[in-house]
Design a protein around this motif. Structure first.
Motif, PDB file in Angstrom:
ATOM      1  N   ILE A  20       1.339  86.808  17.464  1.00 54.93           N
ATOM      2  CA  ILE A  20       1.497  85.188  17.625  1.00 54.93           C
ATOM      3  C   ILE A  20       1.344  84.925  19.187  1.00 54.93           C
ATOM      4  O   ILE A  20       1.577  85.806  19.778  1.00 54.93           O
ATOM      5  CB  ILE A  20       3.439  84.926  17.339  1.00 54.93           C
ATOM      6  CG1 ILE A  20       3.433  85.156  16.101  1.00 54.93           C
ATOM      7  CG2 ILE A  20       3.693  84.238  18.165  1.00 54.93           C
ATOM      8  CD1 ILE A  20       2.606  83.978  14.723  1.00 54.93           C
ATOM      9  N   HIS A  21       0.232  84.311  19.787  1.00 61.07           N
ATOM     10  CA  HIS A  21       0.873  83.808  21.068  1.00 61.07           C
ATOM     11  C   HIS A  21       1.270  82.077  22.071  1.00 61.07           C
ATOM     12  O   HIS A  21       1.174  81.597  21.053  1.00 61.07           O
ATOM     13  CB  HIS A  21      -1.285  83.291  21.442  1.00 61.07           C
ATOM     14  CG  HIS A  21      -2.262  84.666  21.350  1.00 61.07           C
ATOM     15  ND1 HIS A  21      -2.464  85.487  21.876  1.00 61.07           N
ATOM     16  CD2 HIS A  21      -2.976  84.418  19.690  1.00 61.07           C
ATOM     17  CE1 HIS A  21      -3.279  86.573  20.982  1.00 61.07           C
ATOM     18  NE2 HIS A  21      -3.384  86.090  20.165  1.00 61.07           N
ATOM     19  N   THR A  22       1.915  82.371  22.680  1.00 59.99           N
ATOM     20  CA  THR A  22       2.373  81.162  23.664  1.00 59.99           C
ATOM     21  C   THR A  22       2.459  80.956  24.753  1.00 59.99           C
ATOM     22  O   THR A  22       2.793  79.920  25.195  1.00 59.99           O
ATOM     23  CB  THR A  22       4.126  82.006  23.606  1.00 59.99           C
ATOM     24  OG1 THR A  22       4.473  82.781  23.887  1.00 59.99           O
ATOM     25  CG2 THR A  22       4.386  81.982  22.041  1.00 59.99           C
ATOM     26  N   ASP A  23       0.885  81.106  25.407  1.00 63.39           N
ATOM     27  CA  ASP A  23       0.640  81.373  26.754  1.00 63.39           C
ATOM     28  C   ASP A  23       0.289  79.511  26.661  1.00 63.39           C
ATOM     29  O   ASP A  23       0.247  79.356  27.990  1.00 63.39           O
ATOM     30  CB  ASP A  23      -0.139  82.254  27.130  1.00 63.39           C
ATOM     31  CG  ASP A  23      -1.603  82.072  26.132  1.00 63.39           C
ATOM     32  OD1 ASP A  23      -1.180  81.990  24.703  1.00 63.39           O
ATOM     33  OD2 ASP A  23      -2.733  82.381  26.329  1.00 63.39           O
ATOM     34  N   HIS A  24       0.075  79.076  25.751  1.00 65.30           N
ATOM     35  CA  HIS A  24       0.188  77.766  25.433  1.00 65.30           C
ATOM     36  C   HIS A  24       1.066  77.134  25.462  1.00 65.30           C
ATOM     37  O   HIS A  24       0.584  75.816  25.493  1.00 65.30           O
ATOM     38  CB  HIS A  24      -1.099  77.357  25.538  1.00 65.30           C
ATOM     39  CG  HIS A  24      -0.665  77.530  23.264  1.00 65.30           C
ATOM     40  ND1 HIS A  24      -0.407  78.544  22.404  1.00 65.30           N
ATOM     41  CD2 HIS A  24      -0.382  76.466  22.538  1.00 65.30           C
ATOM     42  CE1 HIS A  24       0.002  78.680  21.786  1.00 65.30           C
ATOM     43  NE2 HIS A  24       0.469  77.132  21.097  1.00 65.30           N
ATOM     44  N   LEU A  25       2.188  77.189  25.714  1.00 67.25           N
ATOM     45  CA  LEU A  25       3.439  76.702  24.862  1.00 67.25           C
ATOM     46  C   LEU A  25       3.971  76.233  26.427  1.00 67.25           C
ATOM     47  O   LEU A  25       4.113  77.551  27.094  1.00 67.25           O
ATOM     48  CB  LEU A  25       4.324  77.473  23.744  1.00 67.25           C
ATOM     49  CG  LEU A  25       3.824  77.208  22.466  1.00 67.25           C
ATOM     50  CD1 LEU A  25       4.019  78.041  21.234  1.00 67.25           C
ATOM     51  CD2 LEU A  25       3.137  75.584  22.044  1.00 67.25           C
ATOM     52  N   ALA A  26       4.518  75.513  26.574  1.00 68.28           N
ATOM     53  CA  ALA A  26       5.700  75.678  27.702  1.00 68.28           C
ATOM     54  C   ALA A  26       7.354  75.841  26.965  1.00 68.28           C
ATOM     55  O   ALA A  26       7.301  76.261  25.926  1.00 68.28           O
ATOM     56  CB  ALA A  26       6.197  74.246  28.373  1.00 68.28           C
ATOM     57  N   ASP A  27       7.652  76.287  28.050  1.00 69.44           N
ATOM     58  CA  ASP A  27       9.111  77.041  27.690  1.00 69.44           C
ATOM     59  C   ASP A  27      10.027  76.145  27.169  1.00 69.44           C
ATOM     60  O   ASP A  27      10.943  76.934  26.006  1.00 69.44           O
ATOM     61  CB  ASP A  27      10.175  77.679  29.293  1.00 69.44           C
ATOM     62  CG  ASP A  27       9.126  79.638  29.465  1.00 69.44           C
ATOM     63  OD1 ASP A  27       8.233  79.951  29.100  1.00 69.44           O
ATOM     64  OD2 ASP A  27       9.192  79.033  31.139  1.00 69.44           O
ATOM     65  N   ALA A 105       0.246  67.696  27.279  1.00 64.15           N
ATOM     66  CA  ALA A 105       0.098  69.233  27.207  1.00 64.15           C
ATOM     67  C   ALA A 105       0.968  68.460  29.507  1.00 64.15           C
ATOM     68  O   ALA A 105      -0.286  67.297  29.809  1.00 64.15           O
ATOM     69  CB  ALA A 105      -0.689  69.836  27.169  1.00 64.15           C
ATOM     70  N   ARG A 106       0.818  69.624  30.153  1.00 61.34           N
ATOM     71  CA  ARG A 106       1.247  69.351  31.432  1.00 61.34           C
ATOM     72  C   ARG A 106       1.383  70.762  32.046  1.00 61.34           C
ATOM     73  O   ARG A 106       1.340  71.756  31.362  1.00 61.34           O
ATOM     74  CB  ARG A 106       2.668  68.926  31.801  1.00 61.34           C
ATOM     75  CG  ARG A 106       3.067  68.453  33.111  1.00 61.34           C
ATOM     76  CD  ARG A 106       4.752  68.384  33.629  1.00 61.34           C
ATOM     77  NE  ARG A 106       4.488  66.325  32.488  1.00 61.34           N
ATOM     78  CZ  ARG A 106       5.599  66.649  31.752  1.00 61.34           C
ATOM     79  NH1 ARG A 106       6.052  67.449  31.739  1.00 61.34           N
ATOM     80  NH2 ARG A 106       5.304  65.323  30.592  1.00 61.34           N
ATOM     81  N   ASP A 107       0.307  70.567  33.013  1.00 64.09           N
ATOM     82  CA  ASP A 107       0.066  72.171  33.611  1.00 64.09           C
ATOM     83  C   ASP A 107      -0.500  73.465  32.959  1.00 64.09           C
ATOM     84  O   ASP A 107      -0.009  74.134  33.509  1.00 64.09           O
ATOM     85  CB  ASP A 107       1.717  72.953  34.317  1.00 64.09           C
ATOM     86  CG  ASP A 107       2.176  71.797  35.638  1.00 64.09           C
ATOM     87  OD1 ASP A 107       1.430  70.909  35.860  1.00 64.09           O
ATOM     88  OD2 ASP A 107       2.816  71.289  35.563  1.00 64.09           O
ATOM     89  N   GLY A 108      -0.738  72.892  32.148  1.00 71.54           N
ATOM     90  CA  GLY A 108      -2.127  73.797  30.917  1.00 71.54           C
ATOM     91  C   GLY A 108      -0.994  74.324  30.317  1.00 71.54           C
ATOM     92  O   GLY A 108      -1.407  75.257  29.120  1.00 71.54           O
ATOM     93  N   ARG A 109       0.056  73.610  29.809  1.00 69.76           N
ATOM     94  CA  ARG A 109       0.876  73.922  28.933  1.00 69.76           C
ATOM     95  C   ARG A 109       1.444  72.971  28.393  1.00 69.76           C
ATOM     96  O   ARG A 109       1.803  72.100  28.469  1.00 69.76           O
ATOM     97  CB  ARG A 109       2.175  74.939  29.209  1.00 69.76           C
ATOM     98  CG  ARG A 109       1.702  76.427  29.783  1.00 69.76           C
ATOM     99  CD  ARG A 109       2.509  76.940  30.059  1.00 69.76           C
ATOM    100  NE  ARG A 109       2.544  77.931  30.401  1.00 69.76           N
ATOM    101  CZ  ARG A 109       2.983  79.362  30.277  1.00 69.76           C
ATOM    102  NH1 ARG A 109       3.095  79.526  28.786  1.00 69.76           N
ATOM    103  NH2 ARG A 109       1.759  80.426  31.156  1.00 69.76           N
TER     104      ARG A 109
END
Length: 129
Positions: A20-27, A105-109
């Motif tokens: 699972i990749h989450t680096d594209h999601l904001a916290d 999306a904001r700031d790449g996430r």
């Protein structure tokens, strides 16, 4: 990175299988599926649900076919028409399903993802009927 670029990175087939990749999601991302009455708040909650859900899928995602990306008056928001295409693990048949997502999306996430799925088409793709 604009919203379209974030979406395209997130939807690479190699990112939709296995880990699972989450680096594209904001916290504090919010993910919604209105037709399924589902809402997930936060990247940790997404990761906790996505792992078991992905492991239970009877298919492997081979392609994400982007049909149209609609820009909006808000530069952070796009509407995407796309299809997930994959191979059934049992039998090897190829299937696909159409989707529409409204993504912010904001700031790449990604901060908000609202996805509309044709639940009948998905059920038919999963069962082959």
């Amino acid at each position: 990175m604009n919203t379209r670029e974030v979406f395209e990175r997130a939807m690479r087939p190699e990112r939709l299988t296995g880990e699972i990749h989450t680096d594209h999601l904001a916290d504090d991302v919010v993910l919604e599926w209105p037709f399924g009455a589902r809402r997930i708040e936060g990247v940790e909650a997404f990761a906790a649900i996505a792992g078991p859900a992905r492991a239970a899928l009877p298919f492997r995602v081979d392609e994400v076919l982007i049909d149209t990306v609609h820009e909006t008056a808000d530069p952070e928001v796009i509407v995407v028409e796309y299809r997930l295409a994959g191979t059934m693990l049992a039998g090897g048949d190829r299937r696909e399903s159409p989707l529409i997502a409204v993504i912010r999306a904001r700031d790449g996430r990604i901060t908000h993802w609202r996805e509309y799925q044709d639940t009948l088409a998905i059920a038919q793709a999963m069962t082959g009927s």
